[in-house]
Design a protein around this motif. Structure first.
Motif, PDB file in Angstrom:
ATOM      1  N   PHE A  98       0.836  -1.203   0.000  1.00 27.32           N
ATOM      2  CA  PHE A  98       0.000   0.000   0.000  1.00 27.32           C
ATOM      3  C   PHE A  98       0.870   1.251   0.000  1.00 27.32           C
ATOM      4  O   PHE A  98       0.656   2.186  -0.782  1.00 27.32           O
ATOM      5  CB  PHE A  98      -0.904  -0.012   1.235  1.00 27.32           C
ATOM      6  N   TRP A  99       1.849   1.285   0.878  1.00 25.59           N
ATOM      7  CA  TRP A  99       2.707   2.458   1.034  1.00 25.59           C
ATOM      8  C   TRP A  99       3.491   2.714  -0.252  1.00 25.59           C
ATOM      9  O   TRP A  99       3.634   3.860  -0.702  1.00 25.59           O
ATOM     10  CB  TRP A  99       3.656   2.221   2.197  1.00 25.59           C
ATOM     11  N   ALA A 116      -4.056   2.297  -4.173  1.00 17.40           N
ATOM     12  CA  ALA A 116      -3.108   1.900  -3.137  1.00 17.40           C
ATOM     13  C   ALA A 116      -3.659   0.744  -2.296  1.00 17.40           C
ATOM     14  O   ALA A 116      -2.920  -0.175  -1.926  1.00 17.40           O
ATOM     15  CB  ALA A 116      -2.773   3.098  -2.241  1.00 17.40           C
ATOM     16  N   LEU A 117      -4.953   0.785  -2.006  1.00 19.02           N
ATOM     17  CA  LEU A 117      -5.573  -0.329  -1.274  1.00 19.02           C
ATOM     18  C   LEU A 117      -5.526  -1.613  -2.101  1.00 19.02           C
ATOM     19  O   LEU A 117      -5.310  -2.703  -1.557  1.00 19.02           O
ATOM     20  CB  LEU A 117      -7.021   0.023  -0.932  1.00 19.02           C
ATOM     21  N   GLY A 120      -2.030  -2.965  -1.859  1.00 13.26           N
ATOM     22  CA  GLY A 120      -1.851  -3.636  -0.576  1.00 13.26           C
ATOM     23  C   GLY A 120      -2.517  -4.994  -0.545  1.00 13.26           C
ATOM     24  O   GLY A 120      -1.969  -5.956   0.001  1.00 13.26           O
TER      25      GLY A 120
END
Length: 252
Positions: A98-99, A116-117, A120
């Motif tokens: 995610f990061w 981003a989710l 992740g």
């Protein structure tokens, strides 16, 4: 009267048509300038102080997460509850994925957060192949495999992302999907690098590498997002995907 209206409506004397002929090159030039400006801003964001700080924060998180997993592994609770150790380790994979993608896209809009989710989730779900390789839902069996499961092959990851890119090009999918192969690669690469610090990389058909030096794993994980953003900028994937999702802003 018929000749009078015909003269007014002729292409040569129509104000609308005449203005469109004049405005059309101007509008195209304006869109082109706006696109170039957006590309320049994207490139500057890639190496901005915020992006570099986020990369440094990702490196720190990698170390903190591994210390936490190691502490739990050697604790009494960790030895008694395998699921707790596995859940923490898998959550670390997910947060790192995610990061990393958040650094690539910048988290400026809701769609960036959704991507981003997704990254992740991909980084986390790669570990499901442990259960597939074990042929069982038993956590003990999944953690005691004699060999690496298929989704942990780095060669397969690279080939899959390339194949996905070619399929998308052949099907002429929308530009909004152009970032998907990059997303899968970043999510998978961060997972493989973290596992590689403990077990090495599986580069079929060459075999396995020795475990990666820890500094190399942390450094590669921290530098992968800005490097990926730069490559996406150079290939036009980042701008095309962003323009398709959000449109191109033109300042007048």
């Amino acid at each position: 009267m018929q000749g009078f209206y015909s003269k007014l409506e002729s292409p040569s004397s129509s104000p609308t048509h005449s203005s469109s002929l004049v405005a059309d090159p101007v509008s195209k030039e304006g869109v082109a300038l706006a696109e170039e400006a957006e590309k320049a801003r994207a490139l500057l964001r890639t190496f901005s102080s915020a992006s570099l700080a986020a990369s440094a924060g990702l490196a720190v998180f990698c170390v903190v997460a591994d210390v936490a997993v190691a502490s739990l592994t050697h604790s009494v609770a960790g030895r008694q509850h395998l699921w707790a150790r596995a859940a923490l380790d898998n959550a670390a994979h997910g947060v790192i994925g995610f990061w990393a993608w958040a650094i690539v896209v910048g988290l400026r809009r809701r769609s960036d957060l959704q991507e981003a989710l997704l990254a992740g989730g991909v980084a986390s779900m790669l570990d499901l192949d442990h259960f597939y390789a074990a042929g069982s839902l038993s956590l003990q069996a999944a953690l005691s495999l004699p060999r690496r499961p298929p989704l942990h092959c780095s060669t397969l990851l690279a080939a899959s992302c390339l194949a996905l890119r070619l399929i998308m090009a052949a099907l002429r999918l929308k530009d909004a999907w152009r970032a998907l192969p990059w997303l899968v690669f970043v999510a998978g690469a961060t997972h493989h690098a973290r596992d590689g610090a403990r077990r090495g990389l599986w580069l079929w058909p060459l075999g396995h590498t020795p475990p990666l030096p820890y500094w190399l794993y942390v450094g590669a994980t921290a530098t992968l997002p800005p490097l990926c953003a730069l490559l996406m900028h150079l290939t036009g994937a980042q701008h095309a995907a962003r323009a398709a999702r959000h449109g191109v802003a033109i300042d007048v």
